[in-house]
Design an enzyme around this catalytic site. Structure first.
Site, PDB file in Angstrom:
ATOM      1  CE  LYS A 287       2.226  -3.763  -4.435  1.00  0.00           C
ATOM      2  NZ  LYS A 287       2.422  -3.085  -3.150  1.00  0.00           N
ATOM      3  CB  THR A 344      -1.146  -0.969  -2.880  1.00  0.00           C
ATOM      4  OG1 THR A 344      -0.644  -2.248  -2.516  1.00  0.00           O
ATOM      5  CG2 THR A 344       0.017  -0.006  -2.977  1.00  0.00           C
TER       6      THR A 344
END
Length: 428
Positions: A287, A344
Protein backbone atom coordinates in the site's frame (compact mmCIF):
# COMPACT_ATOMS: atom_id res chain seq x y z
CA UNK A 1 -11.41 -13.16 23.03
CA UNK A 2 -12.06 -11.62 19.65
CA UNK A 3 -15.04 -9.56 20.72
CA UNK A 4 -14.67 -6.93 18.03
CA UNK A 5 -15.49 -9.03 15.02
CA UNK A 6 -18.72 -8.82 13.05
CA UNK A 7 -21.79 -10.18 14.87
CA UNK A 8 -23.08 -13.58 13.84
CA UNK A 9 -26.36 -13.66 11.91
CA UNK A 10 -29.31 -13.59 14.25
CA UNK A 11 -32.86 -14.32 13.09
CA UNK A 12 -34.96 -11.19 13.35
CA UNK A 13 -37.64 -11.08 16.00
CA UNK A 14 -39.06 -7.76 14.83
CA UNK A 15 -42.79 -8.09 14.18
CA UNK A 16 -44.14 -6.82 10.89
CA UNK A 17 -47.08 -4.55 10.39
CA UNK A 18 -50.29 -6.28 11.31
CA UNK A 19 -52.09 -5.94 7.97
CA UNK A 20 -53.24 -9.37 6.70
CA UNK A 21 -50.88 -9.30 3.71
CA UNK A 22 -47.94 -8.82 6.08
CA UNK A 23 -48.67 -11.66 8.50
CA UNK A 24 -45.61 -13.81 7.91
CA UNK A 25 -43.34 -15.67 10.27
CA UNK A 26 -39.61 -15.18 9.68
CA UNK A 27 -37.68 -18.43 9.46
CA UNK A 28 -34.06 -17.77 8.53
CA UNK A 29 -34.12 -16.51 4.92
CA UNK A 30 -37.58 -17.94 4.13
CA UNK A 31 -41.01 -16.48 4.82
CA UNK A 32 -44.10 -18.62 5.34
CA UNK A 33 -47.73 -17.48 5.55
CA UNK A 34 -49.53 -18.20 8.81
CA UNK A 35 -51.86 -21.17 8.50
CA UNK A 36 -55.55 -20.26 8.35
CA UNK A 37 -57.67 -21.20 11.31
CA UNK A 38 -60.08 -24.18 10.93
CA UNK A 39 -63.22 -23.16 9.09
CA UNK A 40 -61.72 -19.98 7.71
CA UNK A 41 -62.43 -19.07 4.11
CA UNK A 42 -59.53 -20.17 1.94
CA UNK A 43 -58.31 -17.99 -0.90
CA UNK A 44 -59.12 -19.12 -4.44
CA UNK A 45 -55.43 -19.61 -5.19
CA UNK A 46 -52.38 -19.77 -2.93
CA UNK A 47 -50.56 -16.47 -2.57
CA UNK A 48 -46.93 -16.55 -3.72
CA UNK A 49 -44.34 -16.28 -0.98
CA UNK A 50 -42.80 -12.79 -1.08
CA UNK A 51 -39.07 -12.31 -1.46
CA UNK A 52 -37.21 -11.09 1.66
CA UNK A 53 -36.66 -7.74 -0.07
CA UNK A 54 -40.40 -7.22 -0.48
CA UNK A 55 -40.92 -7.90 3.23
CA UNK A 56 -38.50 -5.13 4.10
CA UNK A 57 -40.27 -2.76 1.71
CA UNK A 58 -43.70 -3.58 3.11
CA UNK A 59 -43.12 -1.52 6.27
CA UNK A 60 -45.68 1.26 6.16
CA UNK A 61 -44.54 4.79 6.84
CA UNK A 62 -41.53 6.47 8.45
CA UNK A 63 -42.71 5.71 11.99
CA UNK A 64 -42.58 1.95 11.36
CA UNK A 65 -39.20 2.20 9.67
CA UNK A 66 -37.77 4.19 12.60
CA UNK A 67 -39.06 1.54 15.00
CA UNK A 68 -37.35 -1.24 13.05
CA UNK A 69 -34.08 0.70 12.95
CA UNK A 70 -34.28 1.44 16.68
CA UNK A 71 -34.85 -2.22 17.55
CA UNK A 72 -32.02 -3.33 15.27
CA UNK A 73 -29.65 -0.84 16.92
CA UNK A 74 -30.71 -1.91 20.41
CA UNK A 75 -30.07 -5.54 19.49
CA UNK A 76 -26.59 -4.64 18.21
CA UNK A 77 -25.78 -2.72 21.41
CA UNK A 78 -26.94 -5.61 23.59
CA UNK A 79 -24.82 -8.04 21.59
CA UNK A 80 -21.79 -5.76 21.93
CA UNK A 81 -22.23 -5.27 25.68
CA UNK A 82 -22.68 -8.99 26.22
CA UNK A 83 -19.40 -9.84 24.50
CA UNK A 84 -17.51 -6.95 26.09
CA UNK A 85 -18.52 -8.21 29.52
CA UNK A 86 -16.74 -11.49 28.75
CA UNK A 87 -13.46 -9.90 27.65
CA UNK A 88 -10.53 -10.90 29.82
CA UNK A 89 -8.13 -8.29 31.17
CA UNK A 90 -5.60 -10.56 32.85
CA UNK A 91 -2.93 -9.88 30.18
CA UNK A 92 -2.86 -6.17 30.99
CA UNK A 93 -3.00 -6.88 34.71
CA UNK A 94 0.07 -9.11 34.68
CA UNK A 95 2.09 -6.96 32.26
CA UNK A 96 4.66 -4.82 34.05
CA UNK A 97 7.06 -3.64 31.37
CA UNK A 98 6.92 -2.96 27.65
CA UNK A 99 9.82 -1.96 25.43
CA UNK A 100 9.43 0.03 22.20
CA UNK A 101 12.30 -0.25 19.74
CA UNK A 102 12.63 3.07 17.93
CA UNK A 103 11.84 6.67 18.76
CA UNK A 104 9.98 7.67 15.59
CA UNK A 105 6.46 8.99 15.33
CA UNK A 106 4.59 5.69 15.33
CA UNK A 107 6.75 4.11 18.02
CA UNK A 108 6.16 7.17 20.19
CA UNK A 109 2.40 7.07 19.57
CA UNK A 110 2.23 3.40 20.47
CA UNK A 111 4.33 3.94 23.61
CA UNK A 112 1.97 6.71 24.70
CA UNK A 113 -1.06 4.55 23.99
CA UNK A 114 -0.02 1.49 25.99
CA UNK A 115 1.24 3.73 28.83
CA UNK A 116 -2.25 5.16 29.29
CA UNK A 117 -3.68 1.66 29.62
CA UNK A 118 -2.10 1.18 33.06
CA UNK A 119 -0.36 3.80 35.16
CA UNK A 120 1.89 1.23 36.87
CA UNK A 121 3.15 -0.05 33.51
CA UNK A 122 6.74 0.84 32.63
CA UNK A 123 7.06 1.74 28.94
CA UNK A 124 10.69 1.92 27.95
CA UNK A 125 11.61 3.41 24.55
CA UNK A 126 14.98 2.37 23.12
CA UNK A 127 16.22 5.33 21.05
CA UNK A 128 19.48 6.27 19.36
CA UNK A 129 19.26 10.07 19.53
CA UNK A 130 20.51 11.37 22.94
CA UNK A 131 18.52 14.58 22.46
CA UNK A 132 15.27 12.67 21.96
CA UNK A 133 16.12 10.49 24.96
CA UNK A 134 16.72 13.53 27.13
CA UNK A 135 13.55 15.33 26.04
CA UNK A 136 11.40 12.27 26.79
CA UNK A 137 12.89 11.76 30.24
CA UNK A 138 13.12 15.40 31.32
CA UNK A 139 10.23 17.08 29.50
CA UNK A 140 7.98 14.06 28.76
CA UNK A 141 7.95 15.03 25.07
CA UNK A 142 9.52 13.68 21.90
CA UNK A 143 11.19 16.92 20.76
CA UNK A 144 11.70 15.63 17.22
CA UNK A 145 8.28 14.23 16.31
CA UNK A 146 5.71 15.38 18.88
CA UNK A 147 7.04 18.48 20.62
CA UNK A 148 3.50 19.69 21.39
CA UNK A 149 2.27 16.45 22.96
CA UNK A 150 3.03 15.55 26.55
CA UNK A 151 3.78 11.87 27.06
CA UNK A 152 2.52 9.89 30.06
CA UNK A 153 5.01 9.97 32.92
CA UNK A 154 5.43 6.18 32.81
CA UNK A 155 7.06 6.50 29.37
CA UNK A 156 10.84 6.65 29.72
CA UNK A 157 13.61 6.58 27.13
CA UNK A 158 16.88 4.69 27.08
CA UNK A 159 19.90 4.41 24.81
CA UNK A 160 21.07 1.21 26.54
CA UNK A 161 19.55 -1.86 24.86
CA UNK A 162 20.32 -4.20 27.76
CA UNK A 163 18.56 -1.98 30.29
CA UNK A 164 15.61 -1.29 28.01
CA UNK A 165 14.95 -4.97 27.26
CA UNK A 166 15.58 -6.38 30.73
CA UNK A 167 12.37 -7.86 32.15
CA UNK A 168 10.15 -6.74 29.24
CA UNK A 169 6.87 -8.61 28.76
CA UNK A 170 6.19 -7.34 25.20
CA UNK A 171 8.33 -5.65 22.57
CA UNK A 172 6.99 -3.22 19.96
CA UNK A 173 9.31 -3.08 16.95
CA UNK A 174 9.12 0.35 15.28
CA UNK A 175 12.43 0.45 13.41
CA UNK A 176 12.23 1.08 9.61
CA UNK A 177 12.35 -2.18 7.65
CA UNK A 178 15.60 -1.50 5.80
CA UNK A 179 17.49 -0.95 9.09
CA UNK A 180 15.80 -3.70 11.09
CA UNK A 181 18.21 -6.58 10.43
CA UNK A 182 21.35 -4.70 11.46
CA UNK A 183 19.62 -3.13 14.45
CA UNK A 184 18.28 -6.44 15.75
CA UNK A 185 21.59 -8.22 15.26
CA UNK A 186 23.21 -5.62 17.53
CA UNK A 187 20.76 -6.21 20.39
CA UNK A 188 20.11 -9.95 19.90
CA UNK A 189 22.11 -10.94 22.98
CA UNK A 190 19.73 -8.98 25.22
CA UNK A 191 16.48 -10.36 23.78
CA UNK A 192 14.74 -13.08 25.74
CA UNK A 193 13.84 -15.99 23.40
CA UNK A 194 10.24 -15.93 24.66
CA UNK A 195 9.72 -12.15 24.30
CA UNK A 196 6.77 -11.48 21.97
CA UNK A 197 7.64 -9.06 19.15
CA UNK A 198 4.82 -6.85 17.86
CA UNK A 199 5.95 -5.39 14.54
CA UNK A 200 4.78 -1.89 13.58
CA UNK A 201 7.11 -1.76 10.55
CA UNK A 202 5.65 -2.14 7.05
CA UNK A 203 7.69 -3.03 3.98
CA UNK A 204 9.98 -5.53 2.32
CA UNK A 205 13.74 -5.84 2.79
CA UNK A 206 15.21 -4.64 -0.46
CA UNK A 207 17.82 -7.30 -1.23
CA UNK A 208 16.18 -10.35 0.34
CA UNK A 209 12.46 -9.56 -0.27
CA UNK A 210 11.80 -10.65 3.31
CA UNK A 211 8.89 -9.43 5.43
CA UNK A 212 9.24 -8.54 9.12
CA UNK A 213 7.99 -11.98 10.16
CA UNK A 214 11.06 -13.38 8.38
CA UNK A 215 13.51 -10.59 9.29
CA UNK A 216 13.00 -10.66 13.06
CA UNK A 217 13.60 -14.39 13.80
CA UNK A 218 16.50 -14.45 11.32
CA UNK A 219 18.25 -11.45 12.87
CA UNK A 220 17.67 -12.74 16.41
CA UNK A 221 18.77 -16.26 15.43
CA UNK A 222 15.59 -17.64 16.97
CA UNK A 223 13.03 -19.17 14.57
CA UNK A 224 10.59 -19.55 17.49
CA UNK A 225 10.57 -15.90 18.56
CA UNK A 226 6.88 -15.07 19.21
CA UNK A 227 5.67 -12.69 16.48
CA UNK A 228 2.64 -10.50 15.87
CA UNK A 229 2.08 -8.09 12.98
CA UNK A 230 0.15 -4.91 13.80
CA UNK A 231 -1.35 -3.01 10.89
CA UNK A 232 -4.33 -0.98 9.75
CA UNK A 233 -5.33 2.60 8.92
CA UNK A 234 -3.59 4.57 11.66
CA UNK A 235 -1.74 7.87 11.55
CA UNK A 236 0.51 8.43 14.55
CA UNK A 237 -0.78 11.97 15.08
CA UNK A 238 -4.38 10.78 15.41
CA UNK A 239 -3.35 8.05 17.83
CA UNK A 240 -1.60 10.69 19.93
CA UNK A 241 -4.80 12.75 19.88
CA UNK A 242 -6.75 9.64 21.00
CA UNK A 243 -9.08 9.75 18.02
CA UNK A 244 -11.07 6.56 17.27
CA UNK A 245 -8.88 4.09 15.38
CA UNK A 246 -9.17 0.45 14.31
CA UNK A 247 -6.29 -1.92 13.64
CA UNK A 248 -5.62 -5.63 13.27
CA UNK A 249 -3.10 -7.92 14.94
CA UNK A 250 -2.06 -11.02 13.02
CA UNK A 251 -0.29 -14.07 14.37
CA UNK A 252 -0.15 -17.77 13.63
CA UNK A 253 -0.54 -18.21 17.38
CA UNK A 254 -4.19 -17.35 18.10
CA UNK A 255 -3.55 -17.11 21.83
CA UNK A 256 -0.77 -14.59 21.23
CA UNK A 257 -2.99 -12.47 18.96
CA UNK A 258 -5.70 -12.46 21.63
CA UNK A 259 -3.15 -11.43 24.28
CA UNK A 260 -2.01 -8.44 22.23
CA UNK A 261 -5.65 -7.54 21.61
CA UNK A 262 -6.26 -7.51 25.37
CA UNK A 263 -3.15 -5.43 25.91
CA UNK A 264 -4.08 -2.73 23.42
CA UNK A 265 -7.84 -2.52 22.87
CA UNK A 266 -9.63 0.34 24.63
CA UNK A 267 -12.34 2.94 24.05
CA UNK A 268 -10.42 4.74 21.27
CA UNK A 269 -8.53 1.80 19.75
CA UNK A 270 -10.36 -1.17 18.30
CA UNK A 271 -8.22 -4.26 17.71
CA UNK A 272 -9.32 -7.15 15.48
CA UNK A 273 -7.37 -10.40 15.28
CA UNK A 274 -6.25 -12.46 12.30
CA UNK A 275 -4.21 -15.56 11.56
CA UNK A 276 -3.25 -14.31 8.08
CA UNK A 277 0.21 -12.88 8.74
CA UNK A 278 1.12 -12.99 5.04
CA UNK A 279 -1.93 -11.01 3.96
CA UNK A 280 -1.48 -8.35 6.64
CA UNK A 281 2.23 -7.90 5.92
CA UNK A 282 2.04 -7.87 2.12
CA UNK A 283 -0.89 -5.45 2.09
CA UNK A 284 0.95 -3.20 4.54
CA UNK A 285 4.07 -3.19 2.38
CA UNK A 286 2.46 -2.72 -1.02
CA UNK A 287 0.00 0.00 0.00
CA UNK A 288 2.98 2.33 0.52
CA UNK A 289 4.01 1.92 -3.12
CA UNK A 290 0.43 2.44 -4.29
CA UNK A 291 0.24 5.61 -2.17
CA UNK A 292 3.19 7.05 -4.13
CA UNK A 293 1.26 6.36 -7.35
CA UNK A 294 -1.82 8.08 -5.91
CA UNK A 295 0.30 11.06 -4.95
CA UNK A 296 1.71 11.29 -8.48
CA UNK A 297 -1.82 11.46 -9.88
CA UNK A 298 -2.54 14.29 -7.43
CA UNK A 299 0.68 16.09 -8.30
CA UNK A 300 -0.10 15.89 -12.03
CA UNK A 301 -3.65 17.23 -11.42
CA UNK A 302 -5.18 14.33 -13.33
CA UNK A 303 -8.50 14.48 -11.50
CA UNK A 304 -10.71 12.20 -9.47
CA UNK A 305 -11.54 9.77 -12.28
CA UNK A 306 -7.86 8.98 -12.73
CA UNK A 307 -7.34 8.61 -9.01
CA UNK A 308 -10.21 6.15 -8.63
CA UNK A 309 -9.07 4.12 -11.64
CA UNK A 310 -5.45 3.97 -10.51
CA UNK A 311 -6.17 3.00 -6.91
CA UNK A 312 -8.68 0.35 -8.04
CA UNK A 313 -6.08 -1.14 -10.37
CA UNK A 314 -3.47 -1.00 -7.62
CA UNK A 315 -5.79 -2.83 -5.21
CA UNK A 316 -6.21 -5.59 -7.79
CA UNK A 317 -2.44 -5.87 -8.22
CA UNK A 318 -1.94 -6.18 -4.46
CA UNK A 319 -4.61 -8.87 -4.33
CA UNK A 320 -3.08 -10.80 -7.23
CA UNK A 321 0.34 -10.97 -5.59
CA UNK A 322 -0.81 -11.49 -2.01
CA UNK A 323 -3.13 -14.39 -2.85
CA UNK A 324 -0.38 -16.01 -4.94
CA UNK A 325 1.75 -15.85 -1.80
CA UNK A 326 -0.95 -17.57 0.25
CA UNK A 327 -2.88 -14.62 1.68
CA UNK A 328 -6.65 -14.71 2.18
CA UNK A 329 -8.60 -12.39 -0.12
CA UNK A 330 -10.80 -11.38 2.82
CA UNK A 331 -7.75 -9.95 4.60
CA UNK A 332 -7.16 -7.64 1.64
CA UNK A 333 -10.62 -6.10 1.97
CA UNK A 334 -10.20 -5.56 5.71
CA UNK A 335 -8.40 -3.03 7.89
CA UNK A 336 -4.87 -3.95 6.83
CA UNK A 337 -5.85 -3.97 3.15
CA UNK A 338 -8.56 -1.65 1.89
CA UNK A 339 -8.61 0.33 5.14
CA UNK A 340 -4.90 1.15 5.10
CA UNK A 341 -4.91 1.75 1.33
CA UNK A 342 -7.68 4.34 1.59
CA UNK A 343 -5.92 6.19 4.38
CA UNK A 344 -2.48 6.17 2.77
CA UNK A 345 -3.61 7.00 -0.75
CA UNK A 346 -6.13 9.74 -0.04
CA UNK A 347 -4.96 11.66 3.05
CA UNK A 348 -2.28 14.35 3.01
CA UNK A 349 -0.70 13.13 6.29
CA UNK A 350 0.66 10.13 4.38
CA UNK A 351 4.43 10.36 3.87
CA UNK A 352 4.36 8.09 0.82
CA UNK A 353 1.53 10.02 -0.81
CA UNK A 354 3.47 13.24 -0.16
CA UNK A 355 6.50 11.80 -1.99
CA UNK A 356 4.23 11.01 -4.95
CA UNK A 357 2.65 14.47 -4.99
CA UNK A 358 6.07 16.10 -5.09
CA UNK A 359 7.29 13.71 -7.82
CA UNK A 360 4.20 14.51 -9.88
CA UNK A 361 4.85 18.22 -9.37
CA UNK A 362 8.30 17.86 -10.93
CA UNK A 363 10.63 17.62 -7.93
CA UNK A 364 13.63 15.28 -7.89
CA UNK A 365 13.47 12.25 -5.60
CA UNK A 366 16.80 13.05 -3.89
CA UNK A 367 15.60 16.54 -3.02
CA UNK A 368 12.32 15.17 -1.66
CA UNK A 369 13.97 12.58 0.56
CA UNK A 370 16.63 14.95 1.89
CA UNK A 371 13.92 17.35 3.06
CA UNK A 372 12.00 14.68 5.04
CA UNK A 373 12.72 13.75 8.67
CA UNK A 374 10.82 10.46 8.40
CA UNK A 375 11.19 7.36 6.23
CA UNK A 376 8.80 6.79 3.32
CA UNK A 377 8.95 2.98 3.16
CA UNK A 378 7.33 2.84 -0.28
CA UNK A 379 10.43 4.33 -1.94
CA UNK A 380 12.70 1.45 -0.92
CA UNK A 381 9.96 -1.16 -1.08
CA UNK A 382 9.00 -0.47 -4.72
CA UNK A 383 11.94 -2.33 -6.25
CA UNK A 384 11.46 -5.28 -3.90
CA UNK A 385 7.77 -5.47 -4.83
CA UNK A 386 8.58 -5.85 -8.51
CA UNK A 387 11.19 -8.52 -7.82
CA UNK A 388 8.58 -10.36 -5.75
CA UNK A 389 6.02 -10.01 -8.54
CA UNK A 390 8.46 -11.56 -11.02
CA UNK A 391 9.14 -14.39 -8.61
CA UNK A 392 5.43 -15.20 -8.40
CA UNK A 393 4.76 -14.39 -12.08
CA UNK A 394 2.26 -11.60 -11.42
CA UNK A 395 1.84 -8.56 -13.69
CA UNK A 396 1.71 -5.30 -11.73
CA UNK A 397 1.59 -2.34 -14.17
CA UNK A 398 0.89 0.46 -11.67
CA UNK A 399 3.40 -0.61 -9.03
CA UNK A 400 6.02 -1.36 -11.71
CA UNK A 401 5.56 2.16 -13.07
CA UNK A 402 6.22 3.58 -9.60
CA UNK A 403 9.45 1.59 -9.34
CA UNK A 404 10.56 2.89 -12.76
CA UNK A 405 9.81 6.48 -11.73
CA UNK A 406 11.76 6.07 -8.48
CA UNK A 407 14.71 4.67 -10.45
CA UNK A 408 14.49 7.76 -12.70
CA UNK A 409 13.92 5.59 -15.76
CA UNK A 410 10.44 6.92 -16.46
CA UNK A 411 8.79 10.30 -15.99
CA UNK A 412 5.43 10.52 -14.24
CA UNK A 413 3.76 11.90 -17.38
CA UNK A 414 5.20 9.16 -19.58
CA UNK A 415 4.14 6.53 -17.04
CA UNK A 416 0.52 7.74 -17.20
CA UNK A 417 0.60 7.60 -21.01
CA UNK A 418 1.96 4.04 -20.98
CA UNK A 419 -0.59 2.87 -18.40
CA UNK A 420 -3.48 4.36 -20.36
CA UNK A 421 -2.29 2.53 -23.48
CA UNK A 422 -2.18 -0.89 -21.91
CA UNK A 423 -4.43 -3.47 -23.64
CA UNK A 424 -8.09 -3.37 -22.69
CA UNK A 425 -8.80 -6.45 -20.59
CA UNK A 426 -11.64 -8.25 -18.90
CA UNK A 427 -11.82 -7.52 -15.18
CA UNK A 428 -10.90 -10.41 -12.90
Amino acid sequence: MTWLLEPPFVNSSIPFHSHPHNLYIRNNSFSKPISAAPGAVKPLSPEPEPEPESLALSLDGPKERRRVVRLAWEKLVRWSRSLRSKVKTDVLERTNKIVVLGGGSFGTAMAAHVATRKSQLEVNMLVRDPQVCRSINEEHRNCKYFPQHKLPENVIANTDAKAALLGADFCFHAVPVQFSSSFLEEIANYVDPGLPFISLSKGLELNTLRTMSQIIPKALKNPRQPYVALSGPSFALELMNELPTAMVVASKDKKMANSVQQLMACRNLRINTSSDVTGVEIAGALKNVLAIAAGIVEGLNLGNNSMAALVSQGCSEIRWLATKMGAKSTTLTGLSGTGDIMLTCFVSLSRNRTVGVRLGSGEKLDDILSSMNQVAEGVTTAGAVIALAQKYKVKMPVLTAVAKIIDNELTPTKAVFELMNLPQVEEV
